[in-house]
Write an enzyme that holds these catalytic residues in place. Sequence first.
Site, PDB file in Angstrom:
ATOM      1  N   GLU A  24      30.426 -14.631 -12.732  1.00 30.26           N
ATOM      2  CA  GLU A  24      30.841 -16.165 -12.826  1.00 30.26           C
ATOM      3  C   GLU A  24      29.478 -16.942 -12.066  1.00 30.26           C
ATOM      4  O   GLU A  24      30.070 -17.695 -12.448  1.00 30.26           O
ATOM      5  CB  GLU A  24      32.110 -16.392 -12.267  1.00 30.26           C
ATOM      6  CG  GLU A  24      32.646 -15.709 -14.084  1.00 30.26           C
ATOM      7  CD  GLU A  24      33.780 -14.472 -12.642  1.00 30.26           C
ATOM      8  OE1 GLU A  24      34.486 -13.153 -13.279  1.00 30.26           O
ATOM      9  OE2 GLU A  24      33.068 -14.116 -12.338  1.00 30.26           O
ATOM     10  N   LYS A 125      13.159  -8.572   1.984  1.00 30.60           N
ATOM     11  CA  LYS A 125      14.458  -7.552   2.273  1.00 30.60           C
ATOM     12  C   LYS A 125      15.227  -7.803   3.125  1.00 30.60           C
ATOM     13  O   LYS A 125      14.948  -8.045   4.471  1.00 30.60           O
ATOM     14  CB  LYS A 125      13.936  -6.455   1.892  1.00 30.60           C
ATOM     15  CG  LYS A 125      13.609  -5.782   0.576  1.00 30.60           C
ATOM     16  CD  LYS A 125      14.451  -6.154  -0.875  1.00 30.60           C
ATOM     17  CE  LYS A 125      14.111  -5.860  -1.756  1.00 30.60           C
ATOM     18  NZ  LYS A 125      13.905  -4.044  -1.636  1.00 30.60           N
ATOM     19  N   ILE A 451       3.047  -6.185 -13.682  1.00 24.69           N
ATOM     20  CA  ILE A 451       3.570  -4.788 -12.910  1.00 24.69           C
ATOM     21  C   ILE A 451       4.178  -4.049 -13.480  1.00 24.69           C
ATOM     22  O   ILE A 451       4.759  -3.151 -13.659  1.00 24.69           O
ATOM     23  CB  ILE A 451       4.293  -5.824 -12.220  1.00 24.69           C
ATOM     24  CG1 ILE A 451       4.177  -7.056 -11.094  1.00 24.69           C
ATOM     25  CG2 ILE A 451       5.150  -4.563 -11.382  1.00 24.69           C
ATOM     26  CD1 ILE A 451       2.448  -5.897 -10.444  1.00 24.69           C
ATOM     27  N   GLY A 452       4.778  -4.685 -15.385  1.00 27.88           N
ATOM     28  CA  GLY A 452       5.678  -3.605 -16.480  1.00 27.88           C
ATOM     29  C   GLY A 452       6.160  -4.316 -17.289  1.00 27.88           C
ATOM     30  O   GLY A 452       6.111  -4.111 -18.509  1.00 27.88           O
ATOM     31  N   HIS A 714       9.604 -14.667  -8.813  1.00 28.18           N
ATOM     32  CA  HIS A 714      10.606 -15.355  -8.684  1.00 28.18           C
ATOM     33  C   HIS A 714      10.742 -16.023  -8.403  1.00 28.18           C
ATOM     34  O   HIS A 714      11.774 -17.045  -7.927  1.00 28.18           O
ATOM     35  CB  HIS A 714      11.293 -14.666  -7.004  1.00 28.18           C
ATOM     36  CG  HIS A 714      10.724 -12.944  -7.066  1.00 28.18           C
ATOM     37  ND1 HIS A 714       9.862 -12.924  -5.901  1.00 28.18           N
ATOM     38  CD2 HIS A 714      11.532 -11.973  -7.668  1.00 28.18           C
ATOM     39  CE1 HIS A 714       9.910 -11.039  -6.366  1.00 28.18           C
ATOM     40  NE2 HIS A 714      10.774 -11.178  -7.067  1.00 28.18           N
ATOM     41  N   CYS A 746       5.553  -9.173  -9.220  1.00 31.41           N
ATOM     42  CA  CYS A 746       6.495  -8.108  -9.314  1.00 31.41           C
ATOM     43  C   CYS A 746       6.349  -8.544 -11.306  1.00 31.41           C
ATOM     44  O   CYS A 746       5.820  -9.013 -12.088  1.00 31.41           O
ATOM     45  CB  CYS A 746       7.698  -8.956  -9.233  1.00 31.41           C
ATOM     46  SG  CYS A 746       8.428  -8.361  -7.554  1.00 31.41           S
TER      47      CYS A 746
END
Length: 778
Positions: A24, A125, A451-452, A714, A746
Amino acid sequence: MTDTTSAFPAGTILGYPRIGRRRELKRAVEAHWAGTVDEAALEATAAELRRATRERLAALGLGRDDSSIPESFSFYDQVLDAAAAVGALPERFAHLREADGTVGLAAYFTAARGAGELAPLELTKWFDTNYHYLVPEIGPETTFALSTDRFARQVAEARAEGFVTRPVVVGPVTLLALAKATDAAPDGFRPLDRLAELLPVYVELLASLRAAGAEWVQLDEPALVSESLPVSADELAEAAARAYAVLGGGADRPEILVAAPYAQLSIAAWAALAAAPIEALSVDLTRGSVPSPVEGLSDKVLVGGVVDGRNVWRGDQESAWQKLEDLSALGAQAVAAGTSTSLQHVPHDVADEPDLEPRLVSWLAFADQKVAQVVTLARGLVEGHGAIARQLAEASVALADRQSAPGVRDGAVRTRAATLTADARDRADYDARLAAQEAALGLPVLPTTTIGSFPQTADIRRLRGQHDRGEITTAEYEQLLRLEITAVIGLQEELGLDVLVHGEAERNDMVQYFAENLDGFAVTRNGWVQSYGSRATRPSILWGDVSRPAPITVRWAEFAQSLTERPVKGMLTGPVTILAWSFVRDDQPLAETADQVALALRDEIADLEAAGIGIVQVDEPALRELLPLKAADQPAYLDWSVGSFRLATAGAATATQVHTHLCYSEFAVVIDAIAALDADVTSIEAARSRGEVITDIAESGFSHGVGPGVYDIHSPRVPSVSEVADLLRRAVDELPLRQVWVNPDCGLKTRAYPETVASLQNVVEATRLVREGIEVTV
């Protein structure tokens, strides 16, 4: 110490999932970003989620009025929350503050996502997890000041609803240890140098929490368990001693619980916190052991993190009880049961998974079940072992059943792994491969690729849902996928990219897609876990030996290649990342499990080659993520993780170009391991850090192909041609020209098509300009 003390509960958790059982918060936040939900409505949704969490935790057995319920909500990231609270946002966001100088949601979200020419904070990370935090930027010029009352307002909100909760804040040592220096900082400056100036703001923050009704506060200090930060363990321990002498020294504060999750506290940090004027200390006893006795514990509560906050297995509860008994022998004032980490790393409730086999469910514990485990252990601490003997015995029965169940051990899989030859992880010499690949592919200098994945539109997700529900046939669904792949190939040709991808329209997730097609895995329906911000993933459950019953990706790659003369990459997820982004069996070494996955991927690569695919990308964005926090454990990890990648790829022909992709975080820490992967081309996240990684690559002597990301996916920002060209010129200035590839940071799955097309147009144009400005010599 405070004037009045509040007893610590016999059981608690360090945090709880904050995205909502049906995500939510994600939907509300993204609607706010899209302009369809105003700030008041967003705040109302967040308040309702917090209310539901408190009520749920109370229903599970945590107390309404004993501070056992943590107040661990965040709109985006807990590190950003702490940085915003103390005013530590870079100057470029200053004009977005409220009129009174406080940090509101506009500045908060812009720091997280960027806007226009405002670059966001770097994303990386969180220790050795798949959660991403925003890296604070702190320099000598940073002015610390209490800049939001949001933590206090949430405490008061809970009080008004009849709850005494424990606010959770990233501690000052960890906040500074994870920060990076601003561009204005002089050489040699470290954010931790600003600790003395930061502490008075934390003192003020603690006073505001006490005034709002908090009896306890939790300060998270995971930096104190890590040996992978730029600051040494001894320096961190000394900083903790200084910090908590100040924070614990005042009277106008709540009781302080310092939590040290994710690994064993260093000996120095353990001693420093034991001696500090705080009331409670939580230690991770799932990735650490019961520490040795030390001075200063007699007036403290020790919270034993015996329920694993990182994995979903029900676990050995008798062993957990024994650890609590061993902790009691250290002479603390009291011992409490707890989770090893926040439960933000696991899904909400295994009872909300109708598709899982009942036998598998009996082995599992998601967040709600882990809360129940803590409550059970807490009852034992109060009433004695006999009061909980039945529950502990039931967990032991489930553990024994799991060890003997069919599929957990597969003889054929184990025989294949045990009979690998000595050269099974070796390819031909790189120079020979490079010559063969240049002849086969004929690519220009600075070859461009992605990247894919390409954007997964609402239409793609709707069609997948219709197929899953049986509303359209498999034939109808696959025809629609062919149309999508055809469009993606055509778009890339129109943009002028050199190496193409099929876009991965058929894939729900880069790990789950493989888990659904490999034996030994189960997937969830509602097992969402926050990855970063509003993004969530559903980690698969790796419960048994892994094998590949049939080819997985071949027909889609083969179809895409049939549409173009340009090379199309086959796209696979690597063994380390499949493990890192799944909940992995804990009954055997990770190295054994990784090799099983690697052998399945090795077979997939062979089939891709047979189908005419000349480039195969095996993504390992989690390689750095799983690096153990303790230095002594790192060589063994790097050995098996590199070995599993090489096992997957070493069967590829000399002329087959093997790519990999890595998420950027402390590249220099694992540069030798990345070189040892022996991939022909490695793409690396680099745009948010403005190409800092390029210098690390150059200084390391890395000799294979490399693509430092020039487009930060991002963020919704469209990078300008000049911005991309500047990053690209930095790469070609510092690296041999033949090495450099051009790619985004990415995959593009989470982006929208308009921004994706505009960004890739700028990437291709910037590449053209840089090519024209270079004398092409190798």
